[in-house]
Scaffold this active site. Structure first.
Site, PDB file in Angstrom:
ATOM      1  N   THR A 194      -7.213  -1.793   0.902  1.00  0.00           N
ATOM      2  CA  THR A 194      -5.404  -2.001   2.125  1.00  0.00           C
ATOM      3  C   THR A 194      -4.862  -0.611   1.252  1.00  0.00           C
ATOM      4  O   THR A 194      -3.593  -0.807   2.092  1.00  0.00           O
ATOM      5  CB  THR A 194      -5.402  -3.256   0.500  1.00  0.00           C
ATOM      6  OG1 THR A 194      -5.063  -2.605  -0.548  1.00  0.00           O
ATOM      7  CG2 THR A 194      -5.818  -4.455   0.634  1.00  0.00           C
ATOM      8  N   VAL A 209     -10.363  10.649  -0.607  1.00  0.00           N
ATOM      9  CA  VAL A 209     -11.050   9.651  -0.712  1.00  0.00           C
ATOM     10  C   VAL A 209     -10.279   8.746   0.036  1.00  0.00           C
ATOM     11  O   VAL A 209      -9.559   8.746   0.410  1.00  0.00           O
ATOM     12  CB  VAL A 209     -11.483   8.598  -2.514  1.00  0.00           C
ATOM     13  CG1 VAL A 209     -12.734   9.008  -2.862  1.00  0.00           C
ATOM     14  CG2 VAL A 209     -10.083   8.834  -3.098  1.00  0.00           C
ATOM     15  N   VAL A 250      13.410  21.493  -3.723  1.00  0.00           N
ATOM     16  CA  VAL A 250      13.877  21.105  -3.005  1.00  0.00           C
ATOM     17  C   VAL A 250      14.308  20.796  -2.846  1.00  0.00           C
ATOM     18  O   VAL A 250      15.501  20.485  -3.978  1.00  0.00           O
ATOM     19  CB  VAL A 250      13.297  19.642  -3.331  1.00  0.00           C
ATOM     20  CG1 VAL A 250      13.860  18.041  -2.121  1.00  0.00           C
ATOM     21  CG2 VAL A 250      10.984  19.250  -3.169  1.00  0.00           C
ATOM     22  N   LYS A 292     -17.097  -2.444   9.973  1.00  0.00           N
ATOM     23  CA  LYS A 292     -16.966  -2.666   8.742  1.00  0.00           C
ATOM     24  C   LYS A 292     -16.711  -4.721   9.186  1.00  0.00           C
ATOM     25  O   LYS A 292     -15.656  -4.625   9.977  1.00  0.00           O
ATOM     26  CB  LYS A 292     -16.207  -2.369   8.044  1.00  0.00           C
ATOM     27  CG  LYS A 292     -15.999  -3.148   6.758  1.00  0.00           C
ATOM     28  CD  LYS A 292     -15.060  -2.043   5.776  1.00  0.00           C
ATOM     29  CE  LYS A 292     -14.495  -3.484   4.857  1.00  0.00           C
ATOM     30  NZ  LYS A 292     -13.362  -2.835   3.840  1.00  0.00           N
ATOM     31  N   GLY A 302      -0.963  16.731   4.062  1.00  0.00           N
ATOM     32  CA  GLY A 302      -1.610  16.424   5.059  1.00  0.00           C
ATOM     33  C   GLY A 302      -2.800  16.113   4.750  1.00  0.00           C
ATOM     34  O   GLY A 302      -3.690  16.038   5.181  1.00  0.00           O
TER      35      GLY A 302
HETATM   36  C1  LIG Z   1     -10.554   5.582  -5.990  1.00  0.00           C
HETATM   37  C2  LIG Z   1     -10.396   5.918  -5.288  1.00  0.00           C
HETATM   38  C3  LIG Z   1     -11.115   5.065  -3.662  1.00  0.00           C
HETATM   39  C4  LIG Z   1      -9.897   4.493  -2.331  1.00  0.00           C
HETATM   40  N1  LIG Z   1     -10.578   3.880  -1.617  1.00  0.00           N
HETATM   41  C5  LIG Z   1      -9.264   3.700  -0.626  1.00  0.00           C
HETATM   42  C6  LIG Z   1     -10.318   2.506   0.709  1.00  0.00           C
HETATM   43  O1  LIG Z   1     -11.897   2.458   0.517  1.00  0.00           O
HETATM   44  N2  LIG Z   1      -9.767   2.396   1.556  1.00  0.00           N
HETATM   45  C7  LIG Z   1      -8.657   2.329   1.261  1.00  0.00           C
HETATM   46  O2  LIG Z   1      -7.683   2.328   2.770  1.00  0.00           O
HETATM   47  N3  LIG Z   1      -8.088   3.373   0.591  1.00  0.00           N
HETATM   48  C8  LIG Z   1      -8.718   4.024  -0.048  1.00  0.00           C
HETATM   49  N4  LIG Z   1      -8.087   4.883  -1.061  1.00  0.00           N
HETATM   50  C9  LIG Z   1      -6.268   5.607  -0.817  1.00  0.00           C
HETATM   51  C10 LIG Z   1      -6.181   6.650   0.130  1.00  0.00           C
HETATM   52  O3  LIG Z   1      -7.229   7.181  -0.056  1.00  0.00           O
HETATM   53  C11 LIG Z   1      -5.037   6.754   0.134  1.00  0.00           C
HETATM   54  O4  LIG Z   1      -4.424   5.994   0.819  1.00  0.00           O
HETATM   55  C12 LIG Z   1      -4.955   7.796   1.122  1.00  0.00           C
HETATM   56  O5  LIG Z   1      -6.314   8.979   1.351  1.00  0.00           O
HETATM   57  C13 LIG Z   1      -4.076   8.392   1.359  1.00  0.00           C
HETATM   58  O6  LIG Z   1      -3.932   9.669   0.687  1.00  0.00           O
HETATM   59  P1  LIG Z   1      -2.661  10.673   0.646  1.00  0.00           P
HETATM   60  O7  LIG Z   1      -1.974  11.073   2.081  1.00  0.00           O
HETATM   61  O8  LIG Z   1      -1.070   9.476   0.485  1.00  0.00           O
HETATM   62  O9  LIG Z   1      -2.470  11.403  -1.003  1.00  0.00           O
HETATM   63  P2  LIG Z   1      -3.724  12.860  -0.706  1.00  0.00           P
HETATM   64  O10 LIG Z   1      -5.030  12.721  -0.138  1.00  0.00           O
HETATM   65  O11 LIG Z   1      -3.746  13.094  -2.073  1.00  0.00           O
HETATM   66  O12 LIG Z   1      -2.354  14.278   0.502  1.00  0.00           O
HETATM   67  C14 LIG Z   1      -1.487  14.359  -0.475  1.00  0.00           C
HETATM   68  C15 LIG Z   1      -0.768  15.451   0.848  1.00  0.00           C
HETATM   69  O13 LIG Z   1       0.010  15.957  -0.251  1.00  0.00           O
HETATM   70  C16 LIG Z   1      -0.172  17.868  -0.475  1.00  0.00           C
HETATM   71  N5  LIG Z   1       0.848  18.606  -1.274  1.00  0.00           N
HETATM   72  C17 LIG Z   1       1.125  18.127  -2.103  1.00  0.00           C
HETATM   73  N6  LIG Z   1       1.913  18.509  -3.034  1.00  0.00           N
HETATM   74  C18 LIG Z   1       2.004  19.552  -2.077  1.00  0.00           C
HETATM   75  C19 LIG Z   1       3.403  20.167  -2.740  1.00  0.00           C
HETATM   76  N7  LIG Z   1       3.811  20.318  -3.267  1.00  0.00           N
HETATM   77  N8  LIG Z   1       3.487  21.582  -1.474  1.00  0.00           N
HETATM   78  C20 LIG Z   1       2.316  21.602  -0.140  1.00  0.00           C
HETATM   79  N9  LIG Z   1       1.665  19.907   0.359  1.00  0.00           N
HETATM   80  C21 LIG Z   1       1.483  19.268  -1.552  1.00  0.00           C
HETATM   81  C22 LIG Z   1      -1.712  17.717  -0.528  1.00  0.00           C
HETATM   82  O14 LIG Z   1      -1.960  19.411  -0.444  1.00  0.00           O
HETATM   83  C23 LIG Z   1      -2.410  17.332   0.682  1.00  0.00           C
HETATM   84  O15 LIG Z   1      -1.757  17.624   2.140  1.00  0.00           O
HETATM   85  C24 LIG Z   1      -8.473   4.671  -2.450  1.00  0.00           C
HETATM   86  C25 LIG Z   1      -7.900   6.178  -3.297  1.00  0.00           C
HETATM   87  C26 LIG Z   1      -8.131   6.228  -4.779  1.00  0.00           C
HETATM   88  C27 LIG Z   1      -8.412   7.276  -5.545  1.00  0.00           C
END
Ligand SMILES: Cc1cc2nc3c(=O)[nH]c(=O)nc-3n(C[C@H](O)[C@H](O)[C@H](O)COP(=O)(O)OP(=O)(O)OC[C@H]3O[C@@H](n4cnc5c(N)ncnc54)[C@H](O)[C@@H]3O)c2cc1C
Length: 518
Positions: A361, A64, A205, A95, A29
């Site tokens: 990106t 982030v 899983v 932006k 999420g």
């Molecule tokens: C330093 C940094 C800066 C960034 N800056 C930018 C930016 O400026 N612009 C941009 O486009 N992108 C940026 N990104 C990328 C961006 O943050 C991510 O692409 C975006 O937040 C998506 O993250 P996510 O949802 O894939 O992962 P996450 O936010 O990590 O979410 C993972 C989810 O999975 C759940 N989860 C994991 N394991 C389990 C489990 N076992 N059981 C239940 N739930 C679980 C967690 O609770 C969470 O809800 C940046 C990334 C980083 C690291």
């Protein structure tokens, strides 16, 4: 049964389409999970599959990811989101591009603006006329011919118009927003359209014995979520795509060696700049993302050359305002999965791969994956051609973005630190090498139709990082140089006049925010 009747029966059977996907489970999420939930709920609303999203508050999100690029507006409009409401609820700012500081020698800066440069003159791309004028002694920088860049540097903003005859059509924009508020916004959107949210940690899983497809997620508290299609948005953990399906990861740290980041919010300062800033430091670079209520900052760095303490100290010493929290560290490995779609699982977001946020990106790659998934959406037969096409297009997209980011590192002209020297000396992908050589030779930018970054994007960064073409398009010489100069001067005046008439960025946002309370 007579033979003809049997054949008819077989035809009838083969004409019966496989059942549609009835159940979708999304694991995670964060931004990726809620973008997937919102988009699938919207796109598939007529087919009405059940969509369940499982997330664990205890694990949390990466928190982030606050700068975007212009295609995010198509995502919003596909969802039917009212943009002003979105700006209010996510505390967004506008932006117009990204400013790069110190990527050349210290003190050097350039901007990668969104939108187009100038106008096409006599069917020759604008930058060839600019290159010709430059060769004849005109020193006006290219960004003076970009409305987005000029507005950005004057801290002004207005939305573009559609009429291509007007200079205001050349402006383009994206948003900076609060990542937590964005996920919450999409969650409200998705849940209002029937997405079911399950809170809890996935512990295991279940795979099907016959084909290795995922059957179900086992969740703490003895719960189980079964589905036909699984979307892995579990972040860096890659719980389904990697830990369950062992898809494999291509590690790109030999091209993009930064492997850690430290992030901290700081107090807002004036003026409210309508652009992201990226400032290179000795062992990495720092982002600055202005929101309505704070500034997001972070230092992306290479742990081979700097310690966590030193990286945090560099970040804290380079904030514009007072820090609002303790610095937070994150580790990563740049690269991507060998496949994004494996069996009945599609990985999106950080579970698919990671490219540092130099060109903002990652959120776009989530959006692009979702758009492609909608186009290749499977039925219960999971025809392998659908996943093959999805993987082909998405891997290609990821690789091109990778090349664009490597370009900044490869072409740096700093000589003050080992990271920069190492990057300048590294071998680069052949695809990037070809683009750079072509541009250096003739000023031509190689771009395919489906590419995210178009001619103006490559142009900004190639010129900004110091590649100056040896030649321009000879067709630009068909106009007398005095005429070229006159047109450039006129265009510059038109752009500056248009910027002067725009409201300030802060003023534009204040008017949007005030609409709710008035
Ligand atoms: C330093 C940094 C800066 C960034 N800056 C930018 C930016 O400026 N612009 C941009 O486009 N992108 C940026 N990104 C990328 C961006 O943050 C991510 O692409 C975006 O937040 C998506 O993250 P996510 O949802 O894939 O992962 P996450 O936010 O990590 O979410 C993972 C989810 O999975 C759940 N989860 C994991 N394991 C389990 C489990 N076992 N059981 C239940 N739930 C679980 C967690 O609770 C969470 O809800 C940046 C990334 C980083 C690291």
């Amino acid at each position: 049964m007579p033979r003809g009747a049997a054949a008819d029966r077989r035809r009838e059977v083969s004409l019966t389409p496989p059942a549609p996907i009835g159940r979708i489970a999304i694991l995670g999420g964060g931004t990726a999970g809620w973008m997937a939930a919102a988009m699938l709920a919207r796109v598939l609303e007529k087919r009405a599959p059940s969509i369940t999203l499982v997330e664990s508050e205890q694990i949390g999100t990466v928190g982030v990811g606050e700068a975007t690029i212009p295609p995010i507006r198509s995502f919003n409009s596909l969802l039917g989101i009212d943009e002003d409401d979105f700006v209010r609820q996510t505390k967004a700012t506008f932006k117009l591009g990204i400013e790069f500081r110190n990527w050349g020698a210290p003190g050097h800066r350039y901007i990668h603006p969104f939108g187009k440069y100038g106008i096409t003159i006599d069917r020759v791309a604008f930058h060839h006329h600019w290159l010709r004028a430059r060769a004849a002694g005109d020193v006006t920088p290219l960004h003076e011919f970009s409305l987005s860049a000029c507005a950005a540097y004057q801290n002004r903003f207005i939305r573009p118009v559609a009429d291509p005859r007007l200079i205001l059509s050349s402006l383009s924009y994206a948003f900076h927003f609060d990542a937590g508020l964005y996920a919450a916004y999409l969650r409200r959107y998705a849940c209002a359209r029937g997405v079911e949210r399950v809170e809890g940690r996935v512990l295991d899983v279940e795979l099907r014995g016959e084909d290795g497809f995922i059957r179900a997620l086992r969740i703490e508290g003895d719960r189980r979520v079964e589905a036909d299609l699984f979307i892995d948005c579990s972040g860096f953990a890659g719980l389904l795509i990697e830990k369950a399906l062992h898809t494999g990861y291509d590690d790109w740290t030999h091209w993009l060696p930064c492997d850690r980041a430290v992030a901290v919010p700081s107090e807002s300062v004036t003026p409210l700049t309508p652009y992201t800033r990226s400032t290179a430091h000795a062992a990495g670079w720092q982002w600055r993302i202005p929101l309505q209520h704070r500034i997001g900052n972070g230092h992306v760095y290479c742990s081979q050359f700097i310690s966590d303490d030193q990286a945090a100290a560099t970040l804290m010493a380079n904030l514009d305002g007072k820090a609002l929290a303790e610095p937070r560290f994150l580790g990563f490995t740049t690269g991507r999965r060998r496949k994004f779609w494996s069996r009945n699982c599609v990985a999106l977001g950080l579970s698919a791969g990671f490219l540092e946020p130099l060109e903002s990106t990652s959120i776009h790659l989530i959006q692009s994956g979702l758009t492609q998934l909608a186009a290749c959406f499977p039925d219960s037969s999971f025809d392998p051609i659908d996943s093959a096409e999805y993987n082909r297009l998405q891997l290609e997209e990821f690789d091109r973005v990778r090349d664009f980011i490597i370009l900044h590192y490869k072409m740096n002209t700093r000589d003050d630190a080992p990271l920069w020297r190492q990057c300048r000396d590294m071998e680069i992908p052949a695809t990037l090498d070809y683009r750079m050589k072509l541009f250096a030779s003739s000023g031509r930018v190689q771009c395919e139709d489906r590419e995210l970054f178009a001619e103006s994007n490559w142009l900004s960064v190639m010129l900004g990082q110091g590649i100056v073409p040896r030649r321009h398009d000879p067709l630009a010489d068909h106009i007398a140089i005095e005429e070229t100069r006159r047109r450039l001067a006129e265009l510059k005046m038109l752009i500056h006049g248009t910027v002067e008439a725009m409201p300030g960025h802060a003023e534009f946002i204040a008017a949007i925010v005030a609409q709710r309370t008035s």
